[in-house]
Design a protein around this motif. Structure first.
Motif, PDB file in Angstrom:
ATOM      1  N   ASP A 181       0.823  -1.217   0.000  1.00 63.09           N
ATOM      2  CA  ASP A 181       0.000   0.000   0.000  1.00 63.09           C
ATOM      3  C   ASP A 181       0.858   1.269   0.000  1.00 63.09           C
ATOM      4  N   PHE A 182       1.971   1.221   0.702  1.00 62.61           N
ATOM      5  CA  PHE A 182       2.787   2.432   0.805  1.00 62.61           C
ATOM      6  C   PHE A 182       3.331   2.876  -0.542  1.00 62.61           C
ATOM      7  N   ALA A 183       3.453   1.966  -1.502  1.00 54.84           N
ATOM      8  CA  ALA A 183       3.913   2.362  -2.831  1.00 54.84           C
ATOM      9  C   ALA A 183       2.983   3.417  -3.427  1.00 54.84           C
ATOM     10  N   PHE A 184       1.682   3.225  -3.283  1.00 55.94           N
ATOM     11  CA  PHE A 184       0.710   4.181  -3.817  1.00 55.94           C
ATOM     12  C   PHE A 184       0.783   5.497  -3.045  1.00 55.94           C
ATOM     13  N   TRP A 185       0.855   5.392  -1.729  1.00 56.43           N
ATOM     14  CA  TRP A 185       0.831   6.594  -0.904  1.00 56.43           C
ATOM     15  C   TRP A 185       2.104   7.407  -1.059  1.00 56.43           C
ATOM     16  N   SER A 186       3.226   6.742  -1.225  1.00 52.05           N
ATOM     17  CA  SER A 186       4.508   7.426  -1.414  1.00 52.05           C
ATOM     18  C   SER A 186       4.616   8.027  -2.808  1.00 52.05           C
ATOM     19  N   GLU A 187       4.375   7.202  -3.839  1.00 53.97           N
ATOM     20  CA  GLU A 187       4.619   7.627  -5.211  1.00 53.97           C
ATOM     21  C   GLU A 187       3.537   8.564  -5.740  1.00 53.97           C
ATOM     22  N   TRP A 196      -5.582   7.288 -11.193  1.00 48.64           N
ATOM     23  CA  TRP A 196      -6.006   6.797  -9.892  1.00 48.64           C
ATOM     24  C   TRP A 196      -6.923   5.588  -9.996  1.00 48.64           C
ATOM     25  N   ARG A 197      -7.561   5.397 -11.145  1.00 51.30           N
ATOM     26  CA  ARG A 197      -8.440   4.228 -11.307  1.00 51.30           C
ATOM     27  C   ARG A 197      -7.644   2.934 -11.260  1.00 51.30           C
ATOM     28  N   GLN A 198      -6.328   3.014 -11.575  1.00 50.30           N
ATOM     29  CA  GLN A 198      -5.470   1.839 -11.467  1.00 50.30           C
ATOM     30  C   GLN A 198      -5.099   1.516 -10.022  1.00 50.30           C
ATOM     31  N   HIS A 199      -5.567   2.320  -9.102  1.00 49.38           N
ATOM     32  CA  HIS A 199      -5.282   2.083  -7.696  1.00 49.38           C
ATOM     33  C   HIS A 199      -6.452   1.394  -7.012  1.00 49.38           C
ATOM     34  N   VAL A 200      -7.561   1.239  -7.721  1.00 44.26           N
ATOM     35  CA  VAL A 200      -8.757   0.657  -7.111  1.00 44.26           C
ATOM     36  C   VAL A 200      -9.285  -0.523  -7.923  1.00 44.26           C
ATOM     37  N   SER A 201      -8.563  -0.905  -8.970  1.00 43.15           N
ATOM     38  CA  SER A 201      -8.991  -2.012  -9.817  1.00 43.15           C
ATOM     39  C   SER A 201      -8.017  -3.172  -9.679  1.00 43.15           C
ATOM     40  N   ALA A 202      -8.332  -4.280 -10.331  1.00 42.40           N
ATOM     41  CA  ALA A 202      -7.435  -5.440 -10.292  1.00 42.40           C
ATOM     42  C   ALA A 202      -6.136  -5.169 -11.039  1.00 42.40           C
ATOM     43  N   ASP A 203      -6.157  -4.189 -11.944  1.00 41.31           N
ATOM     44  CA  ASP A 203      -4.976  -3.831 -12.735  1.00 41.31           C
ATOM     45  C   ASP A 203      -4.211  -2.731 -12.012  1.00 41.31           C
ATOM     46  N   SER A 220       3.709  -1.203   4.440  1.00 44.75           N
ATOM     47  CA  SER A 220       4.721  -1.731   3.533  1.00 44.75           C
ATOM     48  C   SER A 220       4.710  -3.250   3.430  1.00 44.75           C
ATOM     49  N   ILE A 221       3.823  -3.929   4.128  1.00 48.18           N
ATOM     50  CA  ILE A 221       3.821  -5.386   4.067  1.00 48.18           C
ATOM     51  C   ILE A 221       3.366  -5.837   2.676  1.00 48.18           C
ATOM     52  N   VAL A 222       4.040  -6.840   2.131  1.00 46.08           N
ATOM     53  CA  VAL A 222       3.660  -7.394   0.831  1.00 46.08           C
ATOM     54  C   VAL A 222       2.441  -8.287   1.046  1.00 46.08           C
ATOM     55  N   HIS A 223       1.378  -8.015   0.294  1.00 44.72           N
ATOM     56  CA  HIS A 223       0.146  -8.771   0.492  1.00 44.72           C
ATOM     57  C   HIS A 223      -0.634  -8.894  -0.804  1.00 44.72           C
ATOM     58  N   SER A 224      -1.574  -9.820  -0.799  1.00 44.32           N
ATOM     59  CA  SER A 224      -2.430 -10.065  -1.962  1.00 44.32           C
ATOM     60  C   SER A 224      -3.699 -10.739  -1.464  1.00 44.32           C
ATOM     61  N   SER A 225      -4.568 -11.098  -2.389  1.00 40.56           N
ATOM     62  CA  SER A 225      -5.705 -11.957  -2.066  1.00 40.56           C
ATOM     63  C   SER A 225      -6.130 -12.671  -3.339  1.00 40.56           C
ATOM     64  N   SER A 226      -6.735 -13.828  -3.175  1.00 40.14           N
ATOM     65  CA  SER A 226      -7.117 -14.655  -4.319  1.00 40.14           C
ATOM     66  C   SER A 226      -8.549 -14.352  -4.747  1.00 40.14           C
TER      67      SER A 226
END
Length: 274
Positions: free
Chosen positions: A117-123, A174-181, A216-222
């Motif tokens: 998540d921090f990648a989006f907030w930082s960049e 910003w739409r790329q921050h809320v979609s699967a892509d 900064s934790i690396v995470h995902s979901s199926s």
């Protein structure tokens, strides 16, 4: 705050610092969960920018910024125990940076790729440090088959990984921050290598469960492969002194008001031991 409560928060802080996430020993009562579900259902029926759908579908994927226009969600972010937890884990006064509900509808909810998540907030927003915390409230029972959050413990200490090369002032849609892509992802190869080294933890539990995880934790979901919906409500509390100076994304993704939050109890939102 009682000495017992302070000791409990200290234990949670230790686990959080080591693993990048922790499970809160209390859950929201069933009546409180039903109230939150009702509010999410009502908001999901609205046509507004804060309501995001799956690609080429009318299926709701997420809703954002609900605390700014829904009084129940507004009451939730001020819950004294949630605020105390956020302040204990960040070590600072906090405000609400972001609020969202990620919904994986039964047999339809799509995966979220590996990311931080921090990648989006930082960049994108210019957040200087990961002095924030995500507090997750499960609105449904979350199990192995309905798309639980998967985290790699300890990965929050590695800094930002696999950032794309781009100009300093270049911003993504910003739409790329809320979609699967997603605009910022951690490669499958890197995530699998980290998982082989450190393992994977699935954040599961009964409806009403509360967990916290590091930006900064690396995470995902199926994908949700079950007949059960998976709704996860996420409140991001950020340290007041870490507020971005000039964010450009919509306010429902990045709050502009960094006033320290004032805790306020609401009898409709009650926590009980897990």
């Amino acid at each position: 705050m009682s000495a017992l409560a302070e000791a409990s928060l200290a234990d949670l802080k230790t686990a959080y610092d080591e693993n990048g996430w922790c499970a809160y020993p209390y859950r929201f009562a069933d009546d409180s969960v039903r109230l939150l579900r009702d509010r999410v259902a009502a908001i999901s029926r609205q046509r507004r920018p804060e309501v995001v759908h799956e690609a080429d579908s009318d299926t709701v994927r997420a809703i954002h910024g609900c605390h700014a226009f829904d009084e129940v969600c507004s009451a939730l972010v001020r819950h004294p125990r949630l605020v105390a937890l956020a302040e204990a884990l960040t070590g600072k006064p906090v405000y609400v940076y972001q609020f969202k509900v990620n919904l994986k509808q039964a047999r339809e909810g799509a995966a979220w790729p590996w990311h931080q998540d921090f990648a989006f907030w930082s960049e994108e927003d210019g957040m200087r440090r990961p002095d924030a915390v995500n507090i997750a409230v499960s609105l449904d029972d979350i199990h192995d088959h309905n798309g639980p959050l998967i985290v790699i413990p300890g990965s929050h200490g590695l800094g930002l990984l696999d950032l794309p090369d781009k100009d300093a002032d270049e911003k993504s849609d910003w739409r790329q921050h809320v979609s699967a892509d997603l605009a910022y992802t951690v490669s499958e190869e890197r995530a699998r290598a980290l998982a082989r080294q450190s393992g994977e933890d699935k954040i599961k539990g009964a409806a009403g469960s509360v967990h916290a995880f590091h930006p900064s934790i690396v995470h995902s979901s199926s994908n949700n492969l079950s007949d059960d919906r998976r709704a996860l409500l996420l409140i991001t509390y950020n340290a007041v002194d870490n507020a971005p100076v000039r964010p450009t994304r919509p306010e429902f993704l990045v709050a502009r008001d960094a006033t320290p939050i004032t805790p306020l109890a609401d009898e409709r939102l009650t926590l009980e031991p897990r």
